[in-house]
Write a protein that holds these residues in place. Sequence first.
Motif, short mmCIF file in Angstrom:
data_model
loop_
_atom_site.label_atom_id
_atom_site.label_comp_id
_atom_site.label_asym_id
_atom_site.label_seq_id
_atom_site.Cartn_x
_atom_site.Cartn_y
_atom_site.Cartn_z
N ASP A 121 -24.65 79.06 14.96
CA ASP A 121 -25.33 80.00 14.06
C ASP A 121 -26.14 81.03 14.84
O ASP A 121 -26.15 82.23 14.51
CB ASP A 121 -26.25 79.25 13.09
N ASN A 122 -26.85 80.59 15.87
CA ASN A 122 -27.66 81.52 16.67
C ASN A 122 -26.78 82.53 17.40
O ASN A 122 -27.14 83.71 17.50
CB ASN A 122 -28.50 80.75 17.67
N ILE A 123 -25.63 82.08 17.88
CA ILE A 123 -24.71 83.00 18.53
C ILE A 123 -24.09 83.95 17.51
O ILE A 123 -24.08 85.17 17.68
CB ILE A 123 -23.60 82.23 19.29
N GLY A 124 -23.56 83.38 16.44
CA GLY A 124 -22.82 84.18 15.46
C GLY A 124 -23.65 85.23 14.76
O GLY A 124 -23.13 86.30 14.40
N THR A 125 -24.93 84.95 14.54
CA THR A 125 -25.80 85.91 13.84
C THR A 125 -26.53 86.85 14.80
O THR A 125 -27.29 87.71 14.35
CB THR A 125 -26.84 85.17 12.97
#
Length: 242
Positions: A121-125
């Motif tokens: 999630d941290n990477i994707g957002t």
Amino acid sequence: MYIILFFIAHWFLSLFVQTFFLHRYASHKMFNLNPFWYRFFYILTYVGQGASYLKPKAYAIMHRMHHAFSDTEKDPHSPHFFEDVFQMMWNTRGQYQIFEKDLEQPEPQFRGEYPEWKFIDNIGTSTYSRIGFAILYVVFYAFFATQWWMWLLLPFHFAMGPLHGAVVNWCGHKYGYSNFDNQDKSKNTTPFDFLMLGELFQNNHHKFPNSPNFGKKWFEIDPVYPIMKVMHWCRIIRFRKV
């Protein structure tokens, strides 16, 4: 030819992970996944949506609110309170970011049992990831675009996830026919929904929100349901009893 194939592949991969993982799994828990396939489809969602990655937790909260408040003023994306689809998308974006960034907690009825993988999630957002995918799309077009009009398809790659959501929420609550009286304005836009992989059977879905088959009449074909049945037989997923 490569540009058209790439666009079609991105369209349906992004749409598949949205309907399969974000909608049917994250929001409704229609089936169970073991740890390996859970991570596999989480990563596939990130890759498939790319620059427009949608955080599963935020998506699930928003979608549960949509069902609870369907076509009322508390619905986060009912088309009946906006002049056009762009206003609806902008409003949806604002509410989505509240839950994406954990700025507010949802009501208790919308919490829990949604997938979370903070690393992905941290990477994707992140802005870096979104820009990175956008650059990859541009480079691909620079190598393979042979006609000027092909470049008109490029912006769709940047917002593929939200674009699919906008089409479903706008058309699925404005155009088509109804099999059931759900006390809202949900519609089945078309009896064979190949283009949106069954997502435009909104009237059926709002009547039976936990059913993995969005088609209910004999002529209504949900293309994803047979795929899910094969996955169930292969033990990739396990349907939950409704």
